[in-house]
Design a protein around this motif. Structure first.
Motif, PDB file in Angstrom:
ATOM      1  N   ASP A 379       0.575  -0.676  -0.030  1.00  0.00           N
ATOM      2  CA  ASP A 379       0.263   0.215  -0.220  1.00  0.00           C
ATOM      3  C   ASP A 379       0.695   1.162  -0.237  1.00  0.00           C
ATOM      4  O   ASP A 379      -0.078   1.939   0.244  1.00  0.00           O
ATOM      5  N   VAL A 380       2.267   0.476   0.161  1.00  0.00           N
ATOM      6  CA  VAL A 380       3.024   2.273  -0.106  1.00  0.00           C
ATOM      7  C   VAL A 380       4.483   1.854  -0.439  1.00  0.00           C
ATOM      8  O   VAL A 380       4.827   0.400  -0.674  1.00  0.00           O
ATOM      9  N   LYS A 381       5.325   3.024  -0.749  1.00  0.00           N
ATOM     10  CA  LYS A 381       6.450   2.596  -1.445  1.00  0.00           C
ATOM     11  C   LYS A 381       7.116   3.058  -0.763  1.00  0.00           C
ATOM     12  O   LYS A 381       6.956   4.164   0.193  1.00  0.00           O
ATOM     13  N   CYS A 382       8.349   1.961  -0.778  1.00  0.00           N
ATOM     14  CA  CYS A 382       9.697   2.333  -0.003  1.00  0.00           C
ATOM     15  C   CYS A 382      10.538   2.590  -0.672  1.00  0.00           C
ATOM     16  O   CYS A 382      10.698   3.857  -1.786  1.00  0.00           O
ATOM     17  N   VAL A 383      11.184   3.785   0.302  1.00  0.00           N
ATOM     18  CA  VAL A 383      12.487   4.703  -0.565  1.00  0.00           C
ATOM     19  C   VAL A 383      13.291   3.958  -0.969  1.00  0.00           C
ATOM     20  O   VAL A 383      14.443   2.689  -0.168  1.00  0.00           O
ATOM     21  N   PRO A 384      13.760   3.994  -1.704  1.00  0.00           N
ATOM     22  CA  PRO A 384      15.117   3.142  -3.292  1.00  0.00           C
ATOM     23  C   PRO A 384      16.579   4.080  -2.502  1.00  0.00           C
ATOM     24  O   PRO A 384      16.725   5.160  -1.850  1.00  0.00           O
ATOM     25  N   TYR A 385      17.006   2.546  -2.659  1.00  0.00           N
ATOM     26  CA  TYR A 385      18.726   3.478  -2.386  1.00  0.00           C
ATOM     27  C   TYR A 385      19.840   4.666  -2.650  1.00  0.00           C
ATOM     28  O   TYR A 385      19.991   5.122  -2.050  1.00  0.00           O
ATOM     29  N   ALA A 386      18.820   4.779  -4.275  1.00  0.00           N
ATOM     30  CA  ALA A 386      19.265   5.492  -4.916  1.00  0.00           C
ATOM     31  C   ALA A 386      19.435   6.922  -3.387  1.00  0.00           C
ATOM     32  O   ALA A 386      20.067   7.857  -3.736  1.00  0.00           O
ATOM     33  N   LYS A 387      18.062   7.057  -3.271  1.00  0.00           N
ATOM     34  CA  LYS A 387      17.764   8.006  -2.256  1.00  0.00           C
ATOM     35  C   LYS A 387      18.340   7.545  -0.914  1.00  0.00           C
ATOM     36  O   LYS A 387      19.033   9.178  -0.208  1.00  0.00           O
ATOM     37  N   TRP A 388      18.533   6.786  -0.542  1.00  0.00           N
ATOM     38  CA  TRP A 388      19.847   6.190   0.668  1.00  0.00           C
ATOM     39  C   TRP A 388      21.029   7.329   0.346  1.00  0.00           C
ATOM     40  O   TRP A 388      21.375   8.019   1.475  1.00  0.00           O
ATOM     41  N   VAL A 389      21.609   7.158  -0.749  1.00  0.00           N
ATOM     42  CA  VAL A 389      22.725   7.986  -0.955  1.00  0.00           C
ATOM     43  C   VAL A 389      22.676   9.381  -1.678  1.00  0.00           C
ATOM     44  O   VAL A 389      23.395   9.799  -1.167  1.00  0.00           O
ATOM     45  N   GLN A 390      21.835   9.875  -1.600  1.00  0.00           N
ATOM     46  CA  GLN A 390      21.259  11.474  -1.577  1.00  0.00           C
ATOM     47  C   GLN A 390      21.457  11.732  -0.069  1.00  0.00           C
ATOM     48  O   GLN A 390      21.644  12.669   0.328  1.00  0.00           O
ATOM     49  N   ALA A 391      20.658  10.937   0.433  1.00  0.00           N
ATOM     50  CA  ALA A 391      19.687  11.295   2.007  1.00  0.00           C
ATOM     51  C   ALA A 391      21.723  11.414   3.463  1.00  0.00           C
ATOM     52  O   ALA A 391      21.632  12.246   3.576  1.00  0.00           O
ATOM     53  N   TRP A 392      22.603  10.327   3.056  1.00  0.00           N
ATOM     54  CA  TRP A 392      23.707  10.385   3.450  1.00  0.00           C
ATOM     55  C   TRP A 392      25.089  10.772   3.350  1.00  0.00           C
ATOM     56  O   TRP A 392      25.410  11.814   4.334  1.00  0.00           O
ATOM     57  N   THR A 393      24.627  12.220   1.869  1.00  0.00           N
ATOM     58  CA  THR A 393      25.143  13.176   1.459  1.00  0.00           C
ATOM     59  C   THR A 393      24.962  14.604   2.681  1.00  0.00           C
ATOM     60  O   THR A 393      25.682  15.614   2.398  1.00  0.00           O
ATOM     61  N   GLU A 394      23.312  14.732   2.645  1.00  0.00           N
ATOM     62  CA  GLU A 394      22.885  15.608   3.743  1.00  0.00           C
ATOM     63  C   GLU A 394      23.321  15.532   5.016  1.00  0.00           C
ATOM     64  O   GLU A 394      23.430  16.401   5.795  1.00  0.00           O
TER      65      GLU A 394
END
Length: 397
Positions: A379-394
């Motif tokens: 019922d939801v989408k999970c956050v894919p790893y590409a977004k994890w990489v972006q978030a890690w920089t932040e």
């Protein structure tokens, strides 16, 4: 000196981001909704091709060139006639890119790479009947979420390890029991907290929130919807103010604990052992919330030019004596249950919890986050790893 990995994990391959995966990340019937290309496993072994091209973590394919006393390649070459050509990879992302070239026959993939290789069709299913030593692999390593899909094996388990909480017993009191020591209570040790330098570390924060913020309803630290993901990122941004250093080089972490620059943070068992050997008063353990960890898998390329030699290598590297040698040199629990009688240190498997099934039940092994939630939610989408990489920089600023 034991060798171990230095991972700087990068973005997930685009094909995996679009893959239709769901299913439980801790279930033996793994990859419930992942639909990789319909590739067939090799049915029988043929004549060996004379060579095999491998991609591996440092310390997994040793031929005596790094240390004359460390060599399990030469005997393999003599017994099989397969000349080993190996390339050390510095990251899971590099492994995936190299496998896509079709120039390599097999790879020692961690869980943050294996699903990418399966989903893209770069890794072929493995016929475990062609790997006689597979029968002695610990059962709780077989057919897991990071090395199989719908009961079909995509590799041979090699070894595993947990991400531990390490602290200086003279400077961190009272003795911690929880990951709170590096999250909610980190300000007590401001500037002396250390954390693993990788986007996959977001899962460590999620694991802590799973236990401390039940209202988030986190089931799997690698399956985070946007709300859950935002909470983990917020926790890590808060932690950043107290971090003295993020580590990826294990020698630097040993040095930081020895000098007192770091007094508490994440580590691996091999690092804890070496830090203690340096005379630093430390302890390392799995906190009450459990922990994340890694399990590596030898996978065969769907484009392998030397598949018969590759199968010979898979059987060799998990044979009892060789698996014991690799485990001791690298610093991890062996995958073969018979390896424990072959280690030079007879307490090695106890130290690394090789046969302790209950211990591993508290470890959430690295997996690759994708949009189709690995915990089974649809019922939801999970956050894919590409977004994890972006978030890690932040997070790191």
């Amino acid at each position: 000196m034991r060798l171990t990995r230095t991972l700087q994990v990068a973005a997930c391959a685009a094909v995996l981001l679009a893959a239709t995966a769901c299913g439980s990340s801790d279930s033996s019937s793994s990859g419930g909704g992942l639909n990789p290309p319909d590739l067939k496993a090799q049915s029988k072994l043929g004549k060996t091709e004379g060579e095999v091209n491998l991609i591996a973590w440092a310390g997994y394919v040793e031929d005596g060139s790094n240390d004359p006393k460390v060599n399990w390649v030469s005997d393999f070459e003599k017994q099989t006639g397969c000349q080993v050509n190996s390339k050390v990879a510095a990251s899971s992302d590099e492994m995936v890119k190299l496998m896509k070239t079709g120039e390599y026959d097999a790879v020692s993939a961690s869980g943050d790479a294996s699903l990418r290789l399966i989903a893209s069709g770069d890794a072929a299913p493995v016929n475990t009947s062609l790997v006689p030593n597979y029968k002695d692999i610990f059962p709780d390593l077989k057919l897991q979420a990071w090395n199989s899909v719908k009961g079909k094996a995509y590799g041979i388990p090699h070894g595993r390890g947990a991400n531990l909480l390490m602290y200086n017993t003279q400077k961190v009191t009272p003795a911690p029991t929880s990951w709170a020591a590096v999250f909610d209570d980190a300000s007590k040790y401001k500037g002396h907290v250390t954390a693993y330098d990788s986007p996959i570390y977001i899962a460590d924060a999620a694991l802590y929130l799973k236990a401390t913020k039940p209202e988030l309803k986190i089931k799997d630290p690698y399956a985070l919807d946007q709300t859950q993901f935002d909470a983990a990122v917020a926790l890590l941004k808060k932690q950043n103010a107290d971090i003295g250093e993020y580590w990826s080089d294990y020698l630097k972490e040993i040095s930081a604990f020895k000098s007192g620059d770091s007094v508490v943070g994440t580590t691996w068992q091999v690092i804890a052992n070496l830090t203690a050997d340096e005379g630093t008063k430390i302890k390392a353990f799995v906190p009450k919330e459990g922990s994340t960890g890694w399990s590596d898998t030898w996978m065969i390329s769907a484009k392998a030019k030397h598949p018969n030699c590759a199968y010979k290598w898979l059987n060799w590297i998990v044979s009892p004596k060789v698996n014991a040698q690799v485990a001791e040199y690298f610093g991890e629990a062996p995958a073969n249950s018979k390896a424990c009688t072959e280690t030079s240190d007879k307490n090695f498997c106890t130290t690394y919890h090789a046969a302790d099934t209950a211990y591993w039940k508290n470890i959430a092994f690295w997996n690759t986050p994708i949009e189709q939630c690995l915990d089974g939610r649809t019922d939801v989408k999970c956050v894919p790893y590409a977004k994890w990489v972006q978030a890690w920089t932040e997070i790191k600023g």
